[in-house]
Design a protein around this motif. Structure first.
Motif, PDB file in Angstrom:
ATOM      1  N   HIS A  69       0.850  -1.183   0.000  1.00 39.11           N
ATOM      2  CA  HIS A  69       0.000   0.000   0.000  1.00 39.11           C
ATOM      3  C   HIS A  69       0.889   1.237   0.000  1.00 39.11           C
ATOM      4  O   HIS A  69       1.742   1.386   0.868  1.00 39.11           O
ATOM      5  N   ASN A 110      -7.964  12.445  -1.539  1.00 40.41           N
ATOM      6  CA  ASN A 110      -7.466  11.073  -1.435  1.00 40.41           C
ATOM      7  C   ASN A 110      -6.738  10.701  -2.722  1.00 40.41           C
ATOM      8  O   ASN A 110      -7.350  10.382  -3.737  1.00 40.41           O
ATOM      9  N   ALA A 135      -7.414   7.034  -4.156  1.00 43.45           N
ATOM     10  CA  ALA A 135      -8.724   6.928  -4.801  1.00 43.45           C
ATOM     11  C   ALA A 135      -8.690   7.600  -6.173  1.00 43.45           C
ATOM     12  O   ALA A 135      -9.231   7.064  -7.149  1.00 43.45           O
ATOM     13  N   ASP A 138      -9.927   1.915  -2.474  1.00 49.79           N
ATOM     14  CA  ASP A 138      -8.648   1.664  -1.806  1.00 49.79           C
ATOM     15  C   ASP A 138      -8.260   0.210  -2.108  1.00 49.79           C
ATOM     16  O   ASP A 138      -8.975  -0.499  -2.813  1.00 49.79           O
TER      17      ASP A 138
END
Lengths: 164, 150
Positions: free
Chosen positions: A57, B2, B5, B85
């Motif tokens: 991530h 974000n 995103a 996400d």
């Protein structure tokens, strides 16, 4: 394989660090900088240093499951080697990993693998992955390995005493 | 606000699953790629010396095959669910069927079940011949929020 009969005969299992230079000759083990921390008969603990390039991530920086799996597969393979009377080729048959909690970004992780049974064809392994600085449990794994050389050939090469 | 995103939204809009891999550092580390086939995303991993796990054969490290397939299953799930996400892996189970040799490895995935919170995804990897897979996978993921449709 090395032709050094004295070593193979005198050792109850493979030399405790026996695998060390062998493992570090594996290109992908080197690419991830996986190193042995502790070994014993049928047991291996390896360390994977934190590396942001292995993150799954981009924002959190948490290690990708694939990097954890690579550490687990390597540690399990080493535990199988250390459970055998003499080095022989093995291959992972299957591996299952439960990701219990995400390791803290920046923290090294350790994998402790235990080969608890070497049967004629198959070796059985369990492993856990922990965070190096907190010892928190990150993942648990169970796997099997196949001994790829034929049992007939192994028995021909092995001393009579101690055959299972 | 974000950034992830936004990057994912752009990849979905461009119809390019490779854009999803660009977001994941580990996917870039493996240097894998993706494109769209009529039946969904297809993933590729070129053979590289640094991915070898068995020098004698030589063959890819089992962890590389697993990592490649985990990235593929995650990206496939994102592609179909349009998540905002990255999904989190709950568990991952891999069967190794034959060694992955010095050739390009391909992967395709299928969604076995997508619930509101958990998804189960299957995948297979092969090299020259799809009828001779090198590994198959079954994995569960925790789903993140989906992108709003408006």
């Amino acid at each position: 394989m090395s032709g050094d009969k004295t070593d193979a005969k005198s050792a109850k299992s493979v030399d405790p660090w026996g695998g060390k230079s062998f493992f570090q000759s594996i290109p992908h083990v080197r690419a991830l900088d996986i190193t042995p921390v502790d070994t014993g008969p049928g047991q291996a603990t390896l360390r994977l240093p934190y590396n942001a390039a292995l993150a799954g991530h981009p924002a959190s920086g948490i290690l990708h499951g694939g990097a954890i799996t690579t550490l687990v597969d390597t540690a399990c393979g080493m535990a199988v080697f250390l459970a055998m009377r003499q080095p022989e080729p093995i291959a992972t048959l299957d591996l299952r990993i439960d990701h219990i909690r995400a390791p803290t970004p920046g923290s090294d992780v350790l994998c402790r693998a235990h080969c608890y049974r070497v049967a004629r064809e198959i070796a059985f392994v369990e492993a856990e992955v922990i965070e190096a600085h907190t010892m928190a449990l990150v993942a648990r794994s169970i796997g099997t390995f196949i001994r790829t050389s034929s049992p007939q050939r192994r028995e021909a090469e092995q001393p009579m005493e101690g055959r299972a | 606000m974000n950034m992830i995103a936004d990057q994912l939204r752009a990849a979905y809009a461009a119809g390019d699953p490779d854009g999803l891999l660009a977001v994941v550092p580990y996917a870039r580390f493996l240097d894998m790629s993706a494109h769209l086939e009529p039946d969904g995303p297809r993933f590729e991993l070129a053979f590289q010396e640094r991915l070898i796990g068995n020098i004698a054969i030589p063959a890819l490290h089992g962890g590389v095959v697993a990592g490649f397939l985990e990235v593929a299953t995650i990206a496939h799930l994102m592609w179909h669910s349009q998540t905002a996400d990255l999904p989190k892996t709950i568990n991952f189970s891999i069967d190794y069927l034959r060694s992955a040799r010095s050739a390009t490895t391909h992967a395709a995935c299928r969604l076995t079940r997508v619930g509101r919170r958990v998804a189960q995804v299957g995948a297979e990897a092969w090299q020259e011949d799809r009828s001779r897979p090198v590994a198959v996978v079954r994995a569960h993921f925790l789903l993140p929020e989906l992108l709003s449709q408006d």
